[in-house]
Design a protein around this motif. Structure first.
Motif, mmCIF file in Angstrom:
data_model
loop_
_atom_site.group_PDB
_atom_site.id
_atom_site.type_symbol
_atom_site.label_atom_id
_atom_site.label_comp_id
_atom_site.label_asym_id
_atom_site.label_seq_id
_atom_site.Cartn_x
_atom_site.Cartn_y
_atom_site.Cartn_z
ATOM 1 N N VAL A 31 11.472 -24.369 -31.695
ATOM 2 C CA VAL A 31 11.204 -24.823 -30.334
ATOM 3 C C VAL A 31 10.779 -26.281 -30.375
ATOM 4 O O VAL A 31 10.309 -26.783 -31.407
ATOM 5 C CB VAL A 31 10.111 -23.980 -29.642
ATOM 6 N N LEU A 32 10.931 -26.946 -29.234
ATOM 7 C CA LEU A 32 10.451 -28.318 -29.074
ATOM 8 C C LEU A 32 9.275 -28.289 -28.114
ATOM 9 O O LEU A 32 9.354 -27.721 -27.025
ATOM 10 C CB LEU A 32 11.556 -29.217 -28.522
ATOM 11 N N ILE A 33 8.186 -28.918 -28.534
ATOM 12 C CA ILE A 33 6.965 -28.946 -27.735
ATOM 13 C C ILE A 33 6.725 -30.362 -27.225
ATOM 14 O O ILE A 33 6.788 -31.328 -27.999
ATOM 15 C CB ILE A 33 5.759 -28.480 -28.557
ATOM 16 N N ALA A 34 6.462 -30.472 -25.932
ATOM 17 C CA ALA A 34 5.959 -31.725 -25.373
ATOM 18 C C ALA A 34 4.457 -31.724 -25.622
ATOM 19 O O ALA A 34 3.714 -30.924 -25.043
ATOM 20 C CB ALA A 34 6.264 -31.813 -23.887
ATOM 21 N N VAL A 35 4.010 -32.584 -26.516
ATOM 22 C CA VAL A 35 2.614 -32.588 -26.954
ATOM 23 C C VAL A 35 1.749 -33.269 -25.899
ATOM 24 O O VAL A 35 2.001 -34.402 -25.504
ATOM 25 C CB VAL A 35 2.459 -33.307 -28.306
ATOM 26 N N ALA A 36 0.714 -32.553 -25.467
ATOM 27 C CA ALA A 36 -0.245 -33.134 -24.530
ATOM 28 C C ALA A 36 -1.402 -33.786 -25.280
ATOM 29 O O ALA A 36 -1.843 -34.887 -24.940
ATOM 30 C CB ALA A 36 -0.773 -32.068 -23.575
ATOM 31 N N ALA A 37 -1.877 -33.097 -26.306
ATOM 32 C CA ALA A 37 -3.023 -33.588 -27.066
ATOM 33 C C ALA A 37 -2.981 -33.012 -28.469
ATOM 34 O O ALA A 37 -2.384 -31.957 -28.704
ATOM 35 C CB ALA A 37 -4.328 -33.208 -26.371
ATOM 36 N N CYS A 38 -3.642 -33.718 -29.394
ATOM 37 C CA CYS A 38 -3.657 -33.271 -30.789
ATOM 38 C C CYS A 38 -4.984 -33.690 -31.419
ATOM 39 O O CYS A 38 -5.379 -34.855 -31.319
ATOM 40 C CB CYS A 38 -2.483 -33.885 -31.557
ATOM 41 N N GLY A 39 -5.660 -32.735 -32.043
ATOM 42 C CA GLY A 39 -6.954 -33.011 -32.645
ATOM 43 C C GLY A 39 -6.864 -33.822 -33.926
ATOM 44 O O GLY A 39 -5.828 -33.871 -34.595
ATOM 45 N N VAL A 40 -7.968 -34.469 -34.271
ATOM 46 C CA VAL A 40 -8.106 -35.253 -35.497
ATOM 47 C C VAL A 40 -8.902 -34.420 -36.500
ATOM 48 O O VAL A 40 -9.937 -33.847 -36.151
ATOM 49 C CB VAL A 40 -8.830 -36.578 -35.225
ATOM 50 N N ASN A 41 -8.424 -34.368 -37.747
ATOM 51 C CA ASN A 41 -9.052 -33.521 -38.754
ATOM 52 C C ASN A 41 -9.157 -34.221 -40.102
ATOM 53 O O ASN A 41 -8.492 -35.234 -40.343
ATOM 54 C CB ASN A 41 -8.254 -32.227 -38.919
ATOM 55 N N ASN A 42 -9.962 -33.641 -40.986
ATOM 56 C CA ASN A 42 -10.090 -34.191 -42.336
ATOM 57 C C ASN A 42 -8.752 -34.275 -43.049
ATOM 58 O O ASN A 42 -8.503 -35.212 -43.819
ATOM 59 C CB ASN A 42 -11.051 -33.318 -43.164
ATOM 60 N N THR A 43 -7.891 -33.278 -42.812
ATOM 61 C CA THR A 43 -6.618 -33.278 -43.534
ATOM 62 C C THR A 43 -5.775 -34.504 -43.208
ATOM 63 O O THR A 43 -4.990 -34.960 -44.038
ATOM 64 C CB THR A 43 -5.841 -31.978 -43.255
ATOM 65 N N ASP A 44 -5.938 -35.068 -41.996
ATOM 66 C CA ASP A 44 -5.197 -36.287 -41.642
ATOM 67 C C ASP A 44 -5.625 -37.447 -42.547
ATOM 68 O O ASP A 44 -4.793 -38.187 -43.079
ATOM 69 C CB ASP A 44 -5.441 -36.663 -40.175
ATOM 70 N N VAL A 45 -6.942 -37.599 -42.694
ATOM 71 C CA VAL A 45 -7.471 -38.673 -43.541
ATOM 72 C C VAL A 45 -7.149 -38.398 -45.006
ATOM 73 O O VAL A 45 -6.733 -39.290 -45.755
ATOM 74 C CB VAL A 45 -8.984 -38.818 -43.329
ATOM 75 N N ASN A 46 -7.349 -37.139 -45.423
ATOM 76 C CA ASN A 46 -7.084 -36.781 -46.821
ATOM 77 C C ASN A 46 -5.641 -37.055 -47.213
ATOM 78 O O ASN A 46 -5.359 -37.557 -48.314
ATOM 79 C CB ASN A 46 -7.396 -35.297 -47.047
ATOM 80 N N THR A 47 -4.711 -36.694 -46.333
ATOM 81 C CA THR A 47 -3.295 -36.895 -46.634
ATOM 82 C C THR A 47 -2.959 -38.381 -46.665
ATOM 83 O O THR A 47 -2.213 -38.849 -47.538
ATOM 84 C CB THR A 47 -2.425 -36.163 -45.605
ATOM 85 N N ARG A 48 -3.500 -39.136 -45.720
ATOM 86 C CA ARG A 48 -3.237 -40.574 -45.697
ATOM 87 C C ARG A 48 -3.730 -41.246 -46.977
ATOM 88 O O ARG A 48 -3.055 -42.129 -47.530
ATOM 89 C CB ARG A 48 -3.891 -41.206 -44.461
ATOM 90 N N LEU A 49 -4.894 -40.831 -47.463
ATOM 91 C CA LEU A 49 -5.471 -41.429 -48.673
ATOM 92 C C LEU A 49 -4.878 -40.867 -49.962
ATOM 93 O O LEU A 49 -5.067 -41.444 -51.023
ATOM 94 C CB LEU A 49 -6.984 -41.181 -48.698
#
Length: 366
Positions: A31-49
């Protein structure tokens, strides 16, 4: 479409907001979702680093502040490399706007939460052949996100999209931790890191199970954490585990820890004989020293909690709809300010979760 694109491992400068990213098309079973909002989490920072790499020995916050970047070959949660460009974001809240072949079209227009674990459709219970939204596949820091239809869970609840975007990653992590240790009514649990997204979820979900909850957080956050239903709140500081035991009136049945670091050994000492320690993070540091005699002489059980089976997310959605867990929104940022959102997240002066308002109409929410 607009999207925050991760171009490589490193600091916030590796996240680039673009407006020319192609809109994905749903394939069979998607399915395709029109994203309204998305939370920020440790995994975002961990993956970036690349923090998941074993070449990194410091905690998340220290690594981020010091610019420590993990080696490429084992930079992801699964011990493999990450391909770029990548759109991160695991906490998707939005509406289904298109379906692929073989998908029930009654999903069209439904407001949904998304289970972030991308499983083998032939064996969804397997922990081996899996990926994570925003790591092995593009996630929700974009106007549109493509996911397997099996991962979307329609929700009908009196919460807005910003509030819904606090649940998928943090809430499911907490639900998984408590499921793994089999927490039940009448048991006691310590939550060493009770003020973040996972911690606030742990407090509420443990309370909903009828457990006695002793939460640990900074002094400035104590009132907010107590308001979530903790029976006792202990201020972080020296001898914190011993003070938590005193507040509880004795050792704990369970410790649910996302902090790690130097206090792990003392939290094991805080458990009853046969007690259970579960971890799903190491904000204060991944390398710890443990006296194995404490573990085996006291018949303790230790659990890691990362990949969960599908029923865990379904149970979380039921909890959300029943009102057993409520959103704790620390702040809202527009997509274009994702750098500021991550900086605020890393500073750890908040209670709850930060949310990216992908839909510009939601960006004014405070």
């Amino acid at each position: 479409m607009r999207a925050a694109v991760l171009t490589g491992r490193g600091g916030p400068e590796m996240l680039v907001v673009r407006d020319d990213v192609p809109v994905p098309r749903p394939g069979p079973g998607e399915v395709l979702i029109a994203v309204a909002a998305c939370g920020v989490n440790n995994t975002d920072v961990n993956t970036r680093l690349g923090w998941y790499s074993r070449s990194v020995t410091s905690g998340t916050d220290t690594a981020a502040a010091g610019g420590e970047v993990g080696r490429a070959e084992d930079a992801t949660w699964g011990g493999t490399g990450l391909t770029f460009p990548r759109i991160q974001g695991a906490d998707v809240a939005g509406r289904v706007v298109a379906v692929g072949a073989g998908v029930d079209d009654t999903l069209l227009g439904r407001r949904v939460l998304v289970d972030p674990w991308l499983r083998d459709p032939t064996d969804p219970s397997s922990r081996e052949n899996v990926g994570y939204l925003g790591s092995e596949a593009d996630g929700g820091f974009a106007e549109f996100c493509r996911v397997p239809a099996a991962n979307v869970h329609p929700v009908e609840v009196d919460l807005d999209d910003i509030e819904l975007a606090t649940f998928a990653c943090s809430g499911s992590t907490a639900e998984h931790m408590l499921t793994r240790v089999g927490l039940t009514a009448g048991r006691s649990i310590a939550v060493p890191g009770a003020s973040g997204g996972v911690g606030t979820s742990l407090v509420q979900l443990a309370r909903a199970r009828g457990a006695r909850v002793v939460a640990v957080c900074g002094e400035s956050k104590a009132d907010a954490v107590a308001a979530l239903g903790a029976d006792e709140v202990v201020v972080r500081g020296p001898d914190v585990a011993a003070r938590a035991v005193e507040a509880n009136g004795g050792p704990f049945d369970v410790v649910a820890d996302v902090v790690g670091g130097d206090d792990v050994a003392s939290w094991l000492d805080a458990l009853k004989r046969g007690g259970r320690y579960v971890t799903s993070g190491a904000i204060a540091g991944p390398l710890v020293t443990v006296d194995l005699r404490v573990l085996y002489l006291n018949d303790l059980e230790m659990y890691g909690a990362t990949v969960f089976p599908p029923p865990v997310f379904a149970a979380l959605v039921e909890r959300v709809q029943a009102g057993d867990i409520r959103p704790v929104v620390a702040g809202v940022y527009p997509l274009e300010e994702i750098h500021a959102a991550q900086e605020a997240f890393i500073a750890k002066r908040h209670v709850g979760s930060f949310v990216i308002a992908v839909d510009p109409a939601l960006a004014s929410r405070t």
